[in-house]
Write an enzyme that holds these catalytic residues in place. Structure first.
Site, PDB file in Angstrom:
ATOM      1  N   LYS A 106      11.145  78.399  19.858  1.00 45.21           N
ATOM      2  CA  LYS A 106       9.785  77.948  19.541  1.00 45.21           C
ATOM      3  C   LYS A 106       8.881  78.339  20.710  1.00 45.21           C
ATOM      4  O   LYS A 106       8.990  77.781  21.802  1.00 45.21           O
ATOM      5  CB  LYS A 106       9.761  76.439  19.307  1.00 45.21           C
ATOM      6  CG  LYS A 106       8.393  75.963  18.876  1.00 45.21           C
ATOM      7  CD  LYS A 106       8.436  74.521  18.410  1.00 45.21           C
ATOM      8  CE  LYS A 106       7.092  74.100  17.850  1.00 45.21           C
ATOM      9  NZ  LYS A 106       6.034  74.077  18.853  1.00 45.21           N
ATOM     10  N   LYS A 140      14.958  76.933  10.291  1.00 47.19           N
ATOM     11  CA  LYS A 140      14.311  77.198   9.001  1.00 47.19           C
ATOM     12  C   LYS A 140      15.367  77.458   7.937  1.00 47.19           C
ATOM     13  O   LYS A 140      16.350  78.155   8.220  1.00 47.19           O
ATOM     14  CB  LYS A 140      13.432  78.460   9.103  1.00 47.19           C
ATOM     15  CG  LYS A 140      12.350  78.342  10.134  1.00 47.19           C
ATOM     16  CD  LYS A 140      11.583  79.630  10.302  1.00 47.19           C
ATOM     17  CE  LYS A 140      10.526  79.432  11.379  1.00 47.19           C
ATOM     18  NZ  LYS A 140       9.796  80.638  11.707  1.00 47.19           N
ATOM     19  N   CYS A 181      -7.775  40.017  23.746  1.00 44.51           N
ATOM     20  CA  CYS A 181      -8.906  39.255  23.216  1.00 44.51           C
ATOM     21  C   CYS A 181      -8.693  37.759  23.403  1.00 44.51           C
ATOM     22  O   CYS A 181      -9.574  36.957  23.106  1.00 44.51           O
ATOM     23  CB  CYS A 181      -9.118  39.575  21.725  1.00 44.51           C
ATOM     24  SG  CYS A 181      -7.856  38.875  20.646  1.00 44.51           S
ATOM     25  N   ASP A 227     -20.815  69.689  26.931  1.00 48.51           N
ATOM     26  CA  ASP A 227     -21.161  71.101  27.113  1.00 48.51           C
ATOM     27  C   ASP A 227     -22.361  71.225  28.035  1.00 48.51           C
ATOM     28  O   ASP A 227     -22.447  72.106  28.871  1.00 48.51           O
ATOM     29  CB  ASP A 227     -21.531  71.727  25.756  1.00 48.51           C
ATOM     30  CG  ASP A 227     -20.284  72.077  24.972  1.00 48.51           C
ATOM     31  OD1 ASP A 227     -19.198  71.643  25.405  1.00 48.51           O
ATOM     32  OD2 ASP A 227     -20.402  72.781  23.951  1.00 48.51           O
TER      33      ASP A 227
HETATM   34  S1  IVH Z   1       7.365  78.307  11.948  1.00 45.94           S
HETATM   35  C1  IVH Z   1       4.718  75.048   9.975  1.00 45.94           C
HETATM   36  N1  IVH Z   1       8.392  79.442  14.014  1.00 45.94           N
HETATM   37  O1  IVH Z   1       4.749  76.000  16.314  1.00 45.94           O
HETATM   38  C2  IVH Z   1       4.704  76.437   9.822  1.00 45.94           C
HETATM   39  N2  IVH Z   1       6.413  78.193  14.363  1.00 45.94           N
HETATM   40  O2  IVH Z   1       4.394  73.169  15.556  1.00 45.94           O
HETATM   41  C3  IVH Z   1       5.946  77.123  10.234  1.00 45.94           C
HETATM   42  N3  IVH Z   1       5.603  78.182  16.659  1.00 45.94           N
HETATM   43  O3  IVH Z   1       1.967  76.328  14.216  1.00 45.94           O
HETATM   44  C4  IVH Z   1       5.946  77.402  11.654  1.00 45.94           C
HETATM   45  N4  IVH Z   1       7.189  79.447  17.499  1.00 45.94           N
HETATM   46  O4  IVH Z   1       2.220  77.974  16.127  1.00 45.94           O
HETATM   47  C5  IVH Z   1       7.393  78.676  13.584  1.00 45.94           C
HETATM   48  N5  IVH Z   1       9.455  80.513  15.743  1.00 45.94           N
HETATM   49  C6  IVH Z   1       8.461  79.785  15.316  1.00 45.94           C
HETATM   50  C7  IVH Z   1       7.442  79.308  16.180  1.00 45.94           C
HETATM   51  C8  IVH Z   1       6.429  78.495  15.653  1.00 45.94           C
HETATM   52  C9  IVH Z   1       6.084  78.766  17.776  1.00 45.94           C
HETATM   53  C10 IVH Z   1       4.406  77.329  16.593  1.00 45.94           C
HETATM   54  C11 IVH Z   1       3.444  77.733  15.497  1.00 45.94           C
HETATM   55  C12 IVH Z   1       3.289  76.539  14.637  1.00 45.94           C
HETATM   56  C13 IVH Z   1       3.716  75.444  15.562  1.00 45.94           C
HETATM   57  C14 IVH Z   1       4.207  74.268  14.767  1.00 45.94           C
END
Ligand code: IVH
Length: 677
Positions: free
Chosen positions: A119, A285, A405, A35
């Site tokens: 995602k 999910k 090593c 920093d």
């Molecule tokens: S569900 C674990 N759904 O991915 C908790 N996450 O690698 C359940 N993310 O921290 C997460 N799109 O920031 C979920 N459709 C989605 C998502 C998503 C992006 C991110 C989120 C999470 C990270 C996990």
């Protein structure tokens, strides 16, 4: 005035450096300078600007960066942890994900409905509504404690400040991903490496008026705590919050079966480049929230969800050199130093070659033209070798048999499969300085001692300066010497002192994980901590006389197998490991493993299982006991309250031992009654 041209050149050079370091800074905590150095760089540039006003016409420091991101936000504990997702890369991983769910829930042919979503590659945040009013907005932080970034989140106008509906829960926590659209990022591309870093940097501004200059957006994807729970499916939850004004992703769908998952994965991948936001995969999910609850979480990720990543981005380059790296478990990994090439927006100059067998199999040679791929945070790897472009005189790569090593390396035999391991290892533990340095990096890492300010780079630096050579040195650091080092000021030293002092108080399970016994991850460390109870019991492993007896008892522990036992034995056969572990123990205050008895039907009770059950798996039974305040032990002792005997193949020896010790026995039919009561 100095030569105008020279001043201009110097200014542009430093400005480029500032831009570069901004990228490192915003690239999720990977600053390459302290920093202090960063501030100096900026100060110098400003001084130059004041002294030579003509420079402002070329470019101004203020145009490069609004304000440095801060880490001075109020820290707030999450109501429920913000976990990560397990990663899946192909259909085998998806089948594994399914299999684990079916095993855990002890299901056979029933169909499980999944909810699939893109995602989003952004930054996660959580929004807490109390009686419909947005009260808190937190960053993920380390998953357990986040930072209060409410004011910055409020700059996103599409986040509702107030919500109303008939059965509105008193507490409603919405988890979302904050992102910057691709077009909006384009306008800022000189300041940030990619949209994700831009979103992260913007959210970390202390002054929310800086955040408001960047048009952030978000998608809500899940929930944290909801009281009372009024939703029964993920699909229903998302539909409802969308009606309430939250932005949810329109490409999400309910899906069943592996074929349909593949189809959805492909569909979204095809849409990827046309979307206005970055995505890096899909998330699967379990739709039913009750099943989600039953499945629960492992240490870091839920069992009911997985991220199915898109295939990696690829690029062609050439191998300039092959070097070896030594990991903390002694594994020798060959690494190709390649001509720098951009893969998915990141400059890559290293690619892993995995191990000796992989090099042989692909016949990878020095000077080869190769295709490399990079998936997410995973280290880039070699996909193919273009042998047509190979120099006729090139020779096969001879894998070094010695560690850096100088010691000879070995390939171990797998005890179960009797096959030779593909990985070569140096077995000298702390006696190999390369392993020792990696072990130190592990010890200070987030899931271990979690010492802020002692990152990998600092360990390298302190190692070279003989300040830290083994773990206990961390607690005897000579801060007088550090004061004189570049980039270390009063504030950073005080922060480091505080972080080290804080880390002295460590739980037994974290300690066991930290010392880095091969095959002992976070979950196994917890099982061992619950078995040993205290550090005094654990260090008895150092004594060759007691070790054998202890290891024999570990055989009965659920989750600990022959591989782990033999690894613990090997660890304590090494004299340096024993000395280093004992020295470390002297510097610490290691808390006994305490069973956090919660209220519930097994509160204060210790149970053990033998045999399988008709309706639930052993893993779920264990999770239920723990959720209800009880503890599952791995061995029979007087401490045990109940032995629960499943109908399928219980161990007679355990039942006899329990009877001898007058431990109450619960048969499967009674166990079912207790669960349903
Ligand atoms: S569900 C674990 N759904 O991915 C908790 N996450 O690698 C359940 N993310 O921290 C997460 N799109 O920031 C979920 N459709 C989605 C998502 C998503 C992006 C991110 C989120 C999470 C990270 C996990």
């Amino acid at each position: 005035m100095k030569d105008k041209h020279k001043v201009e050149q110097e200014f542009l050079k430093q400005l480029e450096s500032l831009k570069k370091h901004n990228k490192f800074y915003f690239s999720e905590d990977s600053p390459k300078i302290s920093d202090h150095e960063y501030d100096n760089l900026k100060k110098n540039l400003k001084e130059l600007e004041t002294k030579y006003p003509f420079l402002k016409k070329i470019n101004s420091v203020e145009n490069i960066v609004g304000a440095k991101p801060t880490n001075k936000f109020e820290k707030i504990k999450h109501l429920t942890p913000m976990l990560s997702l397990s990663n899946s890369f192909d259909i085998n991983d998806i089948n594994d994900f399914h299999k684990k769910i079916y095993n855990f829930l002890s299901l056979k042919n029933q169909k499980i409905e999944l909810f699939c979503e893109p995602k989003i590659d952004g930054i996660s945040a959580t929004l807490i509504y109390e009686k419909g009013i947005l009260k808190k907005g937190l960053s993920r932080g380390d998953g357990h404690t986040g930072e209060n970034i409410l004011e910055n989140l409020k700059t996103i106008s599409s986040i509702p400040r107030r919500i109303e509906f008939k059965n509105l829960p008193d507490l409603l926590e919405i988890r979302c991903e904050i992102y910057l659209g691709k077009k909006d990022f384009y306008k800022l591309k000189d300041k940030f490496a990619n949209p994700r870093n831009a979103a992260g940097g913007s959210l970390r501004q202390k002054n929310s008026s800086e955040t408001s200059k960047i048009p952030l957006k978000y998608f809500a994807y899940g929930f944290g705590m909801i009281k009372p729970m009024v939703f029964s499916r993920q699909s229903e939850f998302l539909k409802k919050i969308n009606e309430l004004g939250f932005s949810t992703n329109p490409l999400s769908e309910k899906i069943e079966g592996a074929d349909n998952i593949q189809r959805y994965h492909k569909k979204i991948d095809n849409l990827r480049s046309s979307l206005e936001y970055d995505i890096d995969g899909i998330v699967l999910k379990v739709n039913d929230i009750n099943l989600q609850k039953r499945l629960g979480n492992t240490s870091n990720s839920p069992r009911w969800a997985t991220a199915y990543k898109f295939s990696a981005e690829k690029a062609i380059t050439r191998i300039e050199k092959i070097v070896i790296q030594v990991g903390r478990t002694g594994a020798i990994t060959p690494v190709a130093k390649v001509e720098p090439v951009t893969v998915g927006g990141v400059v890559v100059s290293n690619a892993t070659l995995h191990n000796e067998d992989e090099i042989l199999r692909k016949d990878i040679r020095l000077g080869d033209t190769i295709q490399i791929q990079r998936a997410g945070d995973v280290i880039p790897q070699v996909v193919t070798v273009d042998t047509d472009k190979r120099d006729k005189k090139s020779k096969k790569f001879i894998f070094p048999k010695k560690c850096l090593c100088g010691a000879l390396t070995i390939k171990e035999k797998n005890k179960t499969t009797k096959k030779e391991d593909a990985v070569r290892r140096c077995t000298r533990g702390y006696d190999c300085k390369y392993i020792a340095k990696e072990k130190l990096k592990h010890i200070v890492s987030k899931d271990a001692f979690n010492i802020d300010g002692l990152g990998k780079k600092v360990i390298d630096q302190f190692w070279e300066l003989n300040l830290i050579k083994e773990p206990s040195d961390i607690f005897k650091l000579d801060f007088k010497k550090i004061e004189n080092l570049d980039g270390w000021g009063e504030v950073s030293i005080n922060n480091l002192k505080k972080a080290i002092t804080k880390s002295r108080n460590i739980n037994l399970d974290k300690f066991i994980f930290s010392i880095g016994i091969r095959h002992i991850g976070q979950e196994n460390a917890k099982i061992l901590a619950s078995f040993f109870g205290s550090i005094n019991e654990f260090v008895k492993l150092s004594n060759s006389k007691t070790r054998k007896r202890i290891l024999n008892n570990l055989v009965d522990l659920d989750g600990i197998g022959e591989t782990q036992i033999s690894s613990i034995n090997n660890f304590f056969l090494n004299k340096s490991n024993i000395k280093i572990t004992n020295d470390l123990v002297q510097s610490l205050d290691i808390k006994n493993f305490s069973v956090n008895f919660k209220n519930g039907k097994f509160s204060n009770k210790r149970l053990m299982f033998t045999g399988g059950f008709q309706n639930i798996s052993r893993s779920e039974a264990k999770a239920i006991v723990e959720k209800n305040g009880g503890k599952v032990l791995g061995t029979i002792s007087k401490k045990l309250d109940f032995l629960v005997v499943g109908d399928s193949k219980p161990t007679k020896k355990k039942i006899d031992q329990a009877k001898e010790l007058n431990i109450k026995i619960i048969l499967e039919k009674d166990w079912n009654k207790i669960l349903n009561s």
